[in-house]
Design an enzyme around this catalytic site. Structure first.
Site, PDB file in Angstrom:
ATOM      1  CG  HIS A 164      21.361 103.363  69.791  1.00 25.58           C
ATOM      2  ND1 HIS A 164      20.154 103.086  70.399  1.00 25.58           N
ATOM      3  CD2 HIS A 164      22.225 103.669  70.803  1.00 25.58           C
ATOM      4  CE1 HIS A 164      20.273 103.235  71.708  1.00 25.58           C
ATOM      5  NE2 HIS A 164      21.513 103.591  71.985  1.00 25.58           N
TER       6      HIS A 164
ATOM      7  CB  CYS B 106      15.829  98.374  69.276  1.00 19.50           C
ATOM      8  SG  CYS B 106      16.441  99.678  68.233  1.00 19.50           S
TER       9      CYS B 106
HETATM   10  N1  ARG Z   1      13.818 104.795  73.594  1.00 20.92           N
HETATM   11  C1  ARG Z   1      15.058 104.054  73.517  1.00 20.92           C
HETATM   12  C2  ARG Z   1      16.210 104.994  73.689  1.00 20.92           C
HETATM   13  O1  ARG Z   1      16.169 106.064  73.146  1.00 20.92           O
HETATM   14  C3  ARG Z   1      15.146 103.331  72.231  1.00 20.92           C
HETATM   15  C4  ARG Z   1      16.318 102.403  72.165  1.00 20.92           C
HETATM   16  C5  ARG Z   1      16.448 101.719  70.854  1.00 20.92           C
HETATM   17  N2  ARG Z   1      17.414 100.723  70.916  1.00 20.92           N
HETATM   18  C6  ARG Z   1      18.348 100.494  70.002  1.00 20.92           C
HETATM   19  N3  ARG Z   1      19.109  99.462  70.135  1.00 20.92           N
HETATM   20  N4  ARG Z   1      18.577 101.337  69.025  1.00 20.92           N
HETATM   21  O2  ARG Z   1      17.193 104.691  74.339  1.00 20.92           O
END
Ligand code: ARG
Length: 268
Positions: A167, A261
């Site tokens: 991300h 996150c």
């Molecule tokens: N387990 C989640 C996923 O893989 C983690 C999300 C993390 N969020 C972020 N904004 N980077 O989607």
């Protein structure tokens, strides 16, 4: 200079690593939900202590990743661009966020047609009025154009190339209205060039900073709330005048996320 912010967070009441959708997740590693809740509460208290408005979205059973509230939408100037998750396991989270915004007539909701994971892959710089948008793993590049149309703000597409930094918000963060910090190696060479052109004074992070989830930070323009493990990045930020505020979020790292996150910024 710090500016008062409004945030949306969601408690890790049902947090678990129940499936694998990023390289950090390991279903065999035990998760201590009680510790996750305690650490998350420390984050909540920190944001409140810094003087910000903090809204809490109720956690839902069966949505173990819902604690990562940043993924639920992306909000700029009162307009909410809804999320459309890539993986079926997280899809229902978008509706929960949408209900939150629907409860207040002050928000204009734009439903997405394209796959995008909210603030996980979008950042906003109010100074130049720029949307920074990541793609390569989750959000589709077509969503960047959709966001640009929703907000009437230019969206700059940045290509992520390292699966550990799946991300945008684990590779880059806004520090204030005009400046950012990022780990260049998370981006394609041409995207690094775009970042150098737009942000010549950016604070550059190294791979260790990024692996410690240091870039997954929340800044109010002065106070930078970041993962306690990222002490080297905290020192770099302090050296250029920011106030690092370390928080312990080790349990939530097991899902592949940290401070940012867990925090969606609502820009009225
Ligand atoms: N387990 C989640 C996923 O893989 C983690 C999300 C993390 N969020 C972020 N904004 N980077 O989607």
């Amino acid at each position: 200079m710090s500016r008062k912010r409004t945030y949306l967070i969601c408690p890790p009441e049902h947090f678990a690593v129940a499936y694998v959708i990023n390289p950090w997740m390991d279903v065999t590693a035990p998760v201590d939900t009680e510790l996750a809740l305690k650490q998350w509460d420390g984050l909540r208290e920190t944001l409140v202590r810094l003087g910000h408005d903090v809204h809490v979205l109720p956690a839902e059973i069966g949505l173990p990743d819902m604690v990562y509230a940043a993924n639920g939408a992306f909000v700029v100037d009162g307009t909410v661009y809804g999320a459309r998750f890539k993986y079926p396991q997280r899809m229902s989270e978008a509706a929960a966020h949408r209900r939150f915004y629907a409860a207040d007539a002050g928000w204009r909701f734009v439903a997405p047609s394209e796959t995008n994971e909210g603030e996980g892959d979008f950042a906003y710089l109010p100074g130049p009025g720029l949307v920074l948008a990541g793609y390569g793993f989750r959000t589709e590049v077509a969503a960047h154009a959709e966001a640009q149309e929703a907000f009437g703000r230019p969206a700059i597409s940045l290509r992520l190339v390292d699966p550990r930094f799946y991300h945008l918000d684990v590779a880059l963060a806004a520090l204030d209205d005009d400046n950012i910090t990022y780990f260049p190696g998370a981006f394609s060479e041409p995207s690094q060039r775009v970042l150098r052109q737009l942000f010549p004074y950016a604070v550059l992070a190294d791979e260790d900073d990024a692996l410690a989830f240091g870039l997954n930070l929340v800044s109010d323009g002065r106070n930078v709330v970041l993962n306690a493990e990222a002490s080297a990045l905290a020192a770099k930020l302090a050296a250029v005048g920011y106030q690092p505020v370390p928080v312990e979020l080790s349990e939530l790292k097991k899902g592949g996320g940290s401070v940012k996150c867990c925090v969606a910024e609502l820009r009225p």
